[in-house]
Structures are given as C-alpha cells and as structure tokens.
Scaffold this motif. Structure first.
Motif, PDB file in Angstrom:
ATOM      1  N   PHE A 175      82.929 118.520  51.560  1.00 39.38           N
ATOM      2  CA  PHE A 175      82.309 119.675  52.213  1.00 39.38           C
ATOM      3  C   PHE A 175      81.199 120.259  51.346  1.00 39.38           C
ATOM      4  O   PHE A 175      80.107 120.572  51.834  1.00 39.38           O
ATOM      5  CB  PHE A 175      83.346 120.755  52.517  1.00 39.38           C
ATOM      6  N   LEU A 176      81.471 120.426  50.069  1.00 39.31           N
ATOM      7  CA  LEU A 176      80.463 121.012  49.170  1.00 39.31           C
ATOM      8  C   LEU A 176      79.212 120.147  49.083  1.00 39.31           C
ATOM      9  O   LEU A 176      78.086 120.647  49.038  1.00 39.31           O
ATOM     10  CB  LEU A 176      81.061 121.209  47.776  1.00 39.31           C
ATOM     11  N   LYS A 177      79.421 118.832  49.113  1.00 42.45           N
ATOM     12  CA  LYS A 177      78.279 117.906  49.083  1.00 42.45           C
ATOM     13  C   LYS A 177      77.450 118.042  50.363  1.00 42.45           C
ATOM     14  O   LYS A 177      76.216 118.106  50.321  1.00 42.45           O
ATOM     15  CB  LYS A 177      78.782 116.466  48.933  1.00 42.45           C
ATOM     16  N   GLN A 178      78.153 118.101  51.519  1.00 42.88           N
ATOM     17  CA  GLN A 178      77.455 118.233  52.800  1.00 42.88           C
ATOM     18  C   GLN A 178      76.734 119.575  52.886  1.00 42.88           C
ATOM     19  O   GLN A 178      75.610 119.661  53.400  1.00 42.88           O
ATOM     20  CB  GLN A 178      78.454 118.091  53.944  1.00 42.88           C
ATOM     21  N   PHE A 179      77.378 120.629  52.383  1.00 44.41           N
ATOM     22  CA  PHE A 179      76.754 121.955  52.392  1.00 44.41           C
ATOM     23  C   PHE A 179      75.484 121.950  51.547  1.00 44.41           C
ATOM     24  O   PHE A 179      74.449 122.497  51.955  1.00 44.41           O
ATOM     25  CB  PHE A 179      77.732 123.006  51.873  1.00 44.41           C
ATOM     26  N   ASP A 180      75.550 121.325  50.381  1.00 42.00           N
ATOM     27  CA  ASP A 180      74.390 121.262  49.484  1.00 42.00           C
ATOM     28  C   ASP A 180      73.242 120.498  50.131  1.00 42.00           C
ATOM     29  O   ASP A 180      72.083 120.912  50.041  1.00 42.00           O
ATOM     30  CB  ASP A 180      74.793 120.604  48.159  1.00 42.00           C
ATOM     31  N   GLN A 181      73.577 119.388  50.792  1.00 44.59           N
ATOM     32  CA  GLN A 181      72.542 118.606  51.473  1.00 44.59           C
ATOM     33  C   GLN A 181      71.904 119.419  52.597  1.00 44.59           C
ATOM     34  O   GLN A 181      70.679 119.409  52.774  1.00 44.59           O
ATOM     35  CB  GLN A 181      73.154 117.317  52.025  1.00 44.59           C
ATOM     36  N   MET A 182      72.740 120.107  53.371  1.00 42.99           N
ATOM     37  CA  MET A 182      72.234 120.929  54.466  1.00 42.99           C
ATOM     38  C   MET A 182      71.344 122.049  53.925  1.00 42.99           C
ATOM     39  O   MET A 182      70.271 122.326  54.475  1.00 42.99           O
ATOM     40  CB  MET A 182      73.405 121.523  55.243  1.00 42.99           C
ATOM     41  N   ARG A 183      71.787 122.674  52.850  1.00 42.13           N
ATOM     42  CA  ARG A 183      71.037 123.768  52.240  1.00 42.13           C
ATOM     43  C   ARG A 183      69.652 123.301  51.787  1.00 42.13           C
ATOM     44  O   ARG A 183      68.639 123.974  52.036  1.00 42.13           O
ATOM     45  CB  ARG A 183      71.838 124.298  51.051  1.00 42.13           C
ATOM     46  N   LYS A 184      69.602 122.141  51.154  1.00 41.93           N
ATOM     47  CA  LYS A 184      68.330 121.595  50.682  1.00 41.93           C
ATOM     48  C   LYS A 184      67.415 121.245  51.854  1.00 41.93           C
ATOM     49  O   LYS A 184      66.210 121.499  51.807  1.00 41.93           O
ATOM     50  CB  LYS A 184      68.579 120.354  49.824  1.00 41.93           C
ATOM     51  N   MET A 185      67.998 120.667  52.896  1.00 46.29           N
ATOM     52  CA  MET A 185      67.200 120.292  54.065  1.00 46.29           C
ATOM     53  C   MET A 185      66.625 121.524  54.754  1.00 46.29           C
ATOM     54  O   MET A 185      65.451 121.547  55.156  1.00 46.29           O
ATOM     55  CB  MET A 185      68.072 119.495  55.048  1.00 46.29           C
ATOM     56  N   MET A 186      67.445 122.565  54.907  1.00 46.35           N
ATOM     57  CA  MET A 186      66.964 123.803  55.527  1.00 46.35           C
ATOM     58  C   MET A 186      65.846 124.426  54.698  1.00 46.35           C
ATOM     59  O   MET A 186      64.844 124.908  55.245  1.00 46.35           O
ATOM     60  CB  MET A 186      68.134 124.783  55.683  1.00 46.35           C
ATOM     61  N   HIS A 187      66.009 124.417  53.397  1.00 43.60           N
ATOM     62  CA  HIS A 187      64.977 124.969  52.507  1.00 43.60           C
ATOM     63  C   HIS A 187      63.676 124.176  52.631  1.00 43.60           C
ATOM     64  O   HIS A 187      62.585 124.757  52.716  1.00 43.60           O
ATOM     65  CB  HIS A 187      65.482 124.940  51.064  1.00 43.60           C
ATOM     66  N   LYS A 188      63.816 122.858  52.687  1.00 43.14           N
ATOM     67  CA  LYS A 188      62.647 121.989  52.810  1.00 43.14           C
ATOM     68  C   LYS A 188      61.925 122.228  54.138  1.00 43.14           C
ATOM     69  O   LYS A 188      60.686 122.331  54.190  1.00 43.14           O
ATOM     70  CB  LYS A 188      63.087 120.532  52.707  1.00 43.14           C
ATOM     71  N   MET A 189      62.703 122.333  55.228  1.00 44.30           N
ATOM     72  CA  MET A 189      62.108 122.545  56.548  1.00 44.30           C
ATOM     73  C   MET A 189      61.449 123.912  56.652  1.00 44.30           C
ATOM     74  O   MET A 189      60.450 124.077  57.356  1.00 44.30           O
ATOM     75  CB  MET A 189      63.170 122.390  57.635  1.00 44.30           C
ATOM     76  N   SER A 190      62.006 124.911  55.950  1.00 45.99           N
ATOM     77  CA  SER A 190      61.435 126.261  56.021  1.00 45.99           C
ATOM     78  C   SER A 190      60.041 126.322  55.413  1.00 45.99           C
ATOM     79  O   SER A 190      59.269 127.237  55.707  1.00 45.99           O
ATOM     80  CB  SER A 190      62.354 127.256  55.306  1.00 45.99           C
TER      81      SER A 190
END
Length: 458
Positions: free
Chosen positions: A413-428
């Motif tokens: 879960f923590l790995k998936q959360f980190d990946q999602m967080r990075k992707m959202m930051h990148k898209m923003s």
C-alpha cells in the motif's frame, strides 16, 4: 446490471464485422441476433419483434448512405436510438408542487418500497432542497414501521407514525396535516406491500389514493422479476392509475426485461432506478443514459453529476495546492475515499466509465475494497498521516500489527501510495491540469458540459 444483454448485443453487432456496407442479408442476420438477445433478457416476444422490425427498416434505409461509417457502428447507432425510444425517450420529472406535495408509494411485497421511500426523501432533501416528511402507513408489518423509523433517523428526516392505528387512510391524512403544521413541503406516504390478486389490499390502496389525492403515485417494481414485473405493473396501473414506475435492485442479476418493456406495456414512464441499500443509490431515470449502459458505452455524464454532488470547490483548491507542493498525505487520501463512498456502489460507478464494464466483468468489486486501506491508515499516528515520509520499518511493523494485515500488505500500500503521489504531483505541473476533480481545471469543463446536456434533455 444488463451484463448478459450487453454481451449478446455485442455478439449481434459482431456479425457485421468485416462487412464493407449494410446489405439486406447481413442486416437480417444481425437483427435476428438482436431479437434473440432481447427475448433472452425476458422482453416479451411481441415487443422484441416489433423493436427489431423497426431496426431492420431503418437499417435498410441506410444501405447506400454514410459509406464512411462502419456497418457495425451504424447498427449500434440505430439500436441505441430505438432503445431510447422504447424506454420512454426523455426524462420525466416528478410533480412536487404544492404545500405540501404528496407522493404515494405503492408496490408488491418485497419490492423495496420502504427503502425507496427513504432514498426518495434523501434525494429530495439533498438535491431539490426540500423538507420531506415520511409517513408510515404499513399497518400490517410492525417491522416496516421500525424500518422506516431507522431510515428516517439515518437520513435525518422525520417519520410520522401511529403504532396503535390500523387505518392507513387516517394515518395518511393525519400525516399530511402534521406536515402542514410543521412546515414540511413534501409528504412521502409508504404503504403496505400487496399482491395484485389480493382484492382487499387493492381496495385499500385505492381508498388511500382517493382520500389524499397525491400529486404523484409511484409504483415500485423489483427489476429482477423481469417480465413478471411488467405484467404486475400493468394490473396495478389498471386499478390505481399511477403516474410512474420505480425500478429497484438494478444491482442484482437483472436481465433487463422490465426496464426495456415496462413503458411500452403500461404506458407510464420509469422515473427512478435504484440499486443497493445505500441512501445515495437512487438515480433519476434517463432513457438515453440507460441505453448507453446497455450497449456497453458507459454513462460518463451520470458519473460526473454524482461526483459534482460530493465535491467542495474550496477543499479542491486546497488539495490542488498540496498536490503541487507534493504534500498530499494519508488524511487527504482518506477524504477522497469518503467522497467516493458517498457517490454510491463502487462497481456501478466504475461501470459508468466507458469501456470499464468489460474489464470489471469478472471482478468482485465492492466498497470493502477500501476497507484494508482505511484500516492501515487508521493504525497510523496523526503525525504519520500528515507526513508519509516518516515511514520506517519499525513504524510499518507497528501499523501492520494494529490493522491486522501483514507487513507485506502494508509495504504494498505504501509503495502504491507513493507512486500515486508522485504521479499526481507530476501531472499537476502539466499545463492546463488541475486536481482532476469534477470542477477546477479540465474537470470543470466536463462538469459544466454534463449540466448543460442534462438541462437540454429535461
């Protein structure tokens, strides 16, 4: 919902694959398969034949035009238009004029009447800014009065009831008087379930309707009963002449016969559809959107509308700032899960997205999919929720022990959360990209489009 029908119709359109144009021969073959699909969905054969005859005539009229359009796509368009027409064509609103407006709920035993009454009150309160009063007129089943009371408490809507009174006409009239005295502008009268062959009960519902003169009488039908539901709806309409139909339990093993043929048979529109037990799972019936779902094309407008109802623009702006600064945390994630839960049944929501119904066909998806994630986050300290970067092995072990899941599951879960967080930051950081929420950024345009299209259809 309608999975079997959707698959069969898709098979019917595949008969045109590889064809360069529509011909009398390939049209006949496709139409035959469409008719079989409808009959298998428990649509009356006469209705299925009339439907496919119309489709055939319209397809034959397209033999020599629109050569740039593939035959399969053209047939889908024709079938879509005819499905919309078969299910009523346009949205039909309920009449809630008056002080108060009175809505009488009738239906068979076990059709989901009482639950629907609560859902309707919740819908009118939240979406139409009404102040509803529920009136318990099922005097034969004490559990029904208790059930309505529990629902009323759950949605914060008062319930008028008289446990010692066995006269539903009196209770309904007193309930309306109570609503007038206490400023309620809509009264929803929940009556006892009955059988069409029960003369005494049919006489009773007729007397209630005559006494209270409702603005609207809605007949609740269990969609899983297929053609039997249509026949029952007709016999009830012959007796009490209701204004519209409500299809419940669309999340079950629904073949589609009732939704497709009830308007044709009874002559009364479907006004609402309901799925699941949650109070949020009530939708105004849109024939065009239902046709789109049946044909596997999703219903993105309804999805956006549901999202917009749960969306707070101020919170979205704050969330967007956090994402841009790469500060999205576990508390933010929990809040997003909460908003998704409020939108309704998870699998139904996913199936509104075009193309997703095929991908999730064999997956068991429900709200429990979030339970593990929530358990992990709830096992964190407030500091850990605010600062995901604090996670280390000892913290992970403590969290795993606290939530009852393995360290491997916590790590995943923590790995998936980190990946999602990075992707959202990148898209923003990309031009024109906001949070991806229903309003703000590009989503605002989509939300506005949904509203404009919905207004035009109304």
């Amino acid at each position: 919902m309608f999975d079997s029908l959707s698959e069969r119709l898709e098979g019917a359109f595949k008969t045109l694959k590889g064809e360069s144009k529509l011909t009398e021969l390939n049209i006949a073959q496709s139409v035959k398969e469409i008719r079989r699909a409808l009959v298998a969905a428990d649509v009356n054969y006469k209705i299925a034949k009339e439907f496919t005859d119309t489709v055939k005539d319209k397809a034959l009229g397209q033999e020599n035009v629109l050569n740039a359009v593939k035959p399969g796509q053209l047939m889908v368009k024709i079938v879509n238009d005819e499905l919309v027409d078969l299910m009523g064509g346009t949205v039909t609103d309920i009449d809630i004029k008056g002080k108060p407006a009175v809505i009488l709920i009738a239906g068979l035993q076990g059709s989901g009447k009482t639950t629907f009454s609560g859902k309707l009150a919740y819908h009118l309160k939240g979406n139409r800014r009404k102040s509803p009063l529920l009136v318990a007129c099922d005097v034969y089943r004490p559990a029904a009065i208790n059930q309505l009371s529990v629902i009323g408490e759950q949605i914060n809507v008062p319930v008028y009831k008289e446990m010692d009174n066995q006269n539903p006409v009196e209770i309904a009239l007193k309930g309306i008087a109570h609503a007038q005295a206490h400023g309620h502008d809509v009264v929803i009268v929940d009556t006892a379930g009955r059988l069409s062959i029960d003369e005494k009960m049919m006489e009773e519902i007729s007397n209630v309707k005559e006494a209270i003169q409702p603005n609207e009488t809605l007949f609740v039908v269990d969609a899983m009963t297929g053609q039997d539901a249509v026949n029952t709806a007709k016999s009830f309409n012959d007796r009490i002449n209701y204004d519209g139909v409500v299809l419940t339990k669309l999340d079950g093993d629904t073949r589609g016969g009732a939704a497709l043929s009830i308007k044709y048979t009874v002559g009364k529109p479907i006004k609402f559809v309901s799925m699941g037990e949650k109070m949020e799972t009530l939708d105004v019936f849109h024939p065009d959107r239902m046709a789109s779902r049946i044909l596997g094309m999703g219903d993105i407008i309804s999805f956006v509308e549901k999202a917009e109802m749960q969306f707070d623009e101020e919170k979205a702006k704050k969330l967007e700032k956090k994402i841009r600064k790469n500060k999205f945390d576990f508390n933010d994630f929990l809040e997003q899960i909460g908003q998704i839960r409020k939108m309704g049944d998870l699998k139904s929501l996913i199936n509104m997205i075009p193309g997703m119904s095929k991908m999730t066909k064999n997956l068991d998806i429900d709200d429990s999919a979030f339970n593990k994630v929530e358990a992990i986050i709830f096992s964190m300290t407030p500091q850990e929720r605010n600062h995901p970067e604090l996670m280390n092995l000892s913290r992970k072990k403590r969290i795993a022990k606290g939530c009852g899941h393995s360290i491997e599951e916590v790590n995943l879960f923590l790995k998936q959360f980190d990946q999602m967080r990075k992707m959202m930051h990148k898209m923003s950081k990309m031009p024109g990209m906001g949070t991806g929420a229903p309003t703000g950024g590009s989503g605002k345009k989509l939300g506005g489009l949904a509203k404009r299209r919905a207004r035009r259809k109304r």
